[in-house]
Design a protein around this motif. Structure first.
Motif, PDB file in Angstrom:
ATOM      1  N   GLU A  20       0.832  -1.213   0.000  1.00  0.00           N
ATOM      2  CA  GLU A  20       0.000   0.000   0.000  1.00  0.00           C
ATOM      3  C   GLU A  20       0.866   1.262   0.000  1.00  0.00           C
ATOM      4  OE1 GLU A  20      -3.245   2.454  -0.199  1.00  0.00           O
ATOM      5  OE2 GLU A  20      -3.158   0.291  -0.515  1.00  0.00           O
ATOM      6  N   GLN A  21       1.916   1.274   0.802  1.00  0.00           N
ATOM      7  CA  GLN A  21       2.808   2.431   0.824  1.00  0.00           C
ATOM      8  C   GLN A  21       3.468   2.632  -0.540  1.00  0.00           C
ATOM      9  OE1 GLN A  21       5.046   0.978   4.198  1.00  0.00           O
ATOM     10  NE2 GLN A  21       4.450   2.780   5.394  1.00  0.00           N
ATOM     11  N   ILE A  22       3.876   1.537  -1.147  1.00  0.00           N
ATOM     12  CA  ILE A  22       4.505   1.620  -2.467  1.00  0.00           C
ATOM     13  C   ILE A  22       3.507   2.146  -3.497  1.00  0.00           C
ATOM     14  CG2 ILE A  22       5.426   0.234  -4.374  1.00  0.00           C
ATOM     15  CD1 ILE A  22       7.459   0.811  -2.149  1.00  0.00           C
ATOM     16  N   ARG A  23       2.274   1.656  -3.460  1.00  0.00           N
ATOM     17  CA  ARG A  23       1.258   2.136  -4.410  1.00  0.00           C
ATOM     18  C   ARG A  23       1.047   3.641  -4.275  1.00  0.00           C
ATOM     19  NH1 ARG A  23      -1.093  -3.011  -3.771  1.00  0.00           N
ATOM     20  NH2 ARG A  23      -2.275  -2.425  -1.933  1.00  0.00           N
ATOM     21  N   LYS A  27       2.052   6.411  -7.160  1.00  0.00           N
ATOM     22  CA  LYS A  27       1.029   7.332  -7.672  1.00  0.00           C
ATOM     23  C   LYS A  27       1.533   8.773  -7.604  1.00  0.00           C
ATOM     24  CE  LYS A  27      -3.778   8.682  -7.012  1.00  0.00           C
ATOM     25  NZ  LYS A  27      -4.992   8.486  -6.210  1.00  0.00           N
ATOM     26  N   GLU A  28       2.119   9.135  -6.476  1.00  0.00           N
ATOM     27  CA  GLU A  28       2.638  10.489  -6.310  1.00  0.00           C
ATOM     28  C   GLU A  28       3.849  10.720  -7.227  1.00  0.00           C
ATOM     29  OE1 GLU A  28       3.170  13.808  -3.007  1.00  0.00           O
ATOM     30  OE2 GLU A  28       1.677  12.234  -2.997  1.00  0.00           O
ATOM     31  N   HIS A  29       4.693   9.723  -7.334  1.00  0.00           N
ATOM     32  CA  HIS A  29       5.876   9.796  -8.204  1.00  0.00           C
ATOM     33  C   HIS A  29       5.467  10.084  -9.642  1.00  0.00           C
ATOM     34  CE1 HIS A  29       9.326   8.362 -10.532  1.00  0.00           C
ATOM     35  NE2 HIS A  29       8.572   7.403 -11.028  1.00  0.00           N
ATOM     36  N   LYS A  30       4.493   9.377 -10.132  1.00  0.00           N
ATOM     37  CA  LYS A  30       4.032   9.579 -11.511  1.00  0.00           C
ATOM     38  C   LYS A  30       3.373  10.936 -11.688  1.00  0.00           C
ATOM     39  CE  LYS A  30       3.608   4.767 -12.809  1.00  0.00           C
ATOM     40  NZ  LYS A  30       2.722   3.686 -13.240  1.00  0.00           N
ATOM     41  N   GLY A  31       2.669  11.397 -10.669  1.00  0.00           N
ATOM     42  CA  GLY A  31       1.978  12.680 -10.765  1.00  0.00           C
ATOM     43  C   GLY A  31       2.911  13.874 -10.745  1.00  0.00           C
ATOM     44  N   LEU A  32       3.986  13.765  -9.982  1.00  0.00           N
ATOM     45  CA  LEU A  32       4.894  14.905  -9.825  1.00  0.00           C
ATOM     46  C   LEU A  32       6.200  14.765 -10.595  1.00  0.00           C
ATOM     47  CD1 LEU A  32       4.499  15.471  -5.977  1.00  0.00           C
ATOM     48  CD2 LEU A  32       3.399  16.722  -7.828  1.00  0.00           C
ATOM     49  N   SER A  37      12.375   7.495  -4.572  1.00  0.00           N
ATOM     50  CA  SER A  37      13.020   7.500  -3.259  1.00  0.00           C
ATOM     51  C   SER A  37      12.689   8.780  -2.495  1.00  0.00           C
ATOM     52  CB  SER A  37      14.529   7.325  -3.389  1.00  0.00           C
ATOM     53  OG  SER A  37      15.088   8.333  -4.211  1.00  0.00           O
ATOM     54  N   GLN A  38      12.700   9.914  -3.174  1.00  0.00           N
ATOM     55  CA  GLN A  38      12.373  11.191  -2.537  1.00  0.00           C
ATOM     56  C   GLN A  38      10.913  11.231  -2.096  1.00  0.00           C
ATOM     57  OE1 GLN A  38      13.629  13.656  -5.802  1.00  0.00           O
ATOM     58  NE2 GLN A  38      15.555  14.174  -4.789  1.00  0.00           N
ATOM     59  N   VAL A  39      10.032  10.682  -2.916  1.00  0.00           N
ATOM     60  CA  VAL A  39       8.609  10.647  -2.584  1.00  0.00           C
ATOM     61  C   VAL A  39       8.385   9.814  -1.321  1.00  0.00           C
ATOM     62  CG1 VAL A  39       6.338   9.820  -3.322  1.00  0.00           C
ATOM     63  CG2 VAL A  39       7.820  11.004  -4.946  1.00  0.00           C
ATOM     64  N   LEU A  40       9.003   8.650  -1.256  1.00  0.00           N
ATOM     65  CA  LEU A  40       8.812   7.760  -0.107  1.00  0.00           C
ATOM     66  C   LEU A  40       9.310   8.397   1.187  1.00  0.00           C
ATOM     67  CD1 LEU A  40       9.845   4.411  -1.817  1.00  0.00           C
ATOM     68  CD2 LEU A  40       7.517   5.171  -1.263  1.00  0.00           C
ATOM     69  N   VAL A  41      10.411   9.133   1.112  1.00  0.00           N
ATOM     70  CA  VAL A  41      10.924   9.843   2.292  1.00  0.00           C
ATOM     71  C   VAL A  41       9.988  10.989   2.657  1.00  0.00           C
ATOM     72  CG1 VAL A  41      12.802  11.299   3.164  1.00  0.00           C
ATOM     73  CG2 VAL A  41      13.331   9.183   1.918  1.00  0.00           C
ATOM     74  N   ARG A  42       9.592  11.772   1.657  1.00  0.00           N
ATOM     75  CA  ARG A  42       8.710  12.925   1.915  1.00  0.00           C
ATOM     76  C   ARG A  42       7.386  12.503   2.539  1.00  0.00           C
ATOM     77  NH1 ARG A  42       5.094  14.832  -1.165  1.00  0.00           N
ATOM     78  NH2 ARG A  42       5.929  14.066  -3.133  1.00  0.00           N
ATOM     79  N   LEU A  43       6.849  11.365   2.085  1.00  0.00           N
ATOM     80  CA  LEU A  43       5.584  10.872   2.631  1.00  0.00           C
ATOM     81  C   LEU A  43       5.745  10.271   4.029  1.00  0.00           C
ATOM     82  CD1 LEU A  43       4.033   9.209  -0.557  1.00  0.00           C
ATOM     83  CD2 LEU A  43       3.341  11.352   0.541  1.00  0.00           C
TER      84      LEU A  43
END
Length: 70
Positions: A20-23, A27-32, A37-43
């Motif tokens: 779920e975290q990866i999904r 989703k955020e990675h593709k949108g932005l 790796s940066q998205v996962l840390v930011r979230l």
């Protein structure tokens, strides 16, 4: 498979993140267009301290902490 596509799989396999975290991260990675790796840390799903050694290990590099005598 590209390295950025393997990272989520590696993090799931070693138990640091859930599907779920990866999904959510993908989703955020593709949108932005931000690195996954940066998205996962930011979230807040993983800390930078936990992520860096895992990224290096993908490439067969295992960091070693060397303490100086003194």
């Amino acid at each position: 498979m590209k390295d950025h596509e393997r990272l989520p799989e590696v993090l799931i396999n070693i138990g640091l993140l859930t599907d779920e975290q990866i999904r959510k991260g993908i989703k955020e990675h593709k949108g932005l267009g931000e690195r996954i790796s940066q998205v996962l840390v930011r979230l807040g799903f993983i800390s930078q301290e936990n992520l860096d050694p895992k990224l290096l290990a993908q490439f067969g590099v295992f960091p070693v902490k060397v303490e100086e005598e003194g």
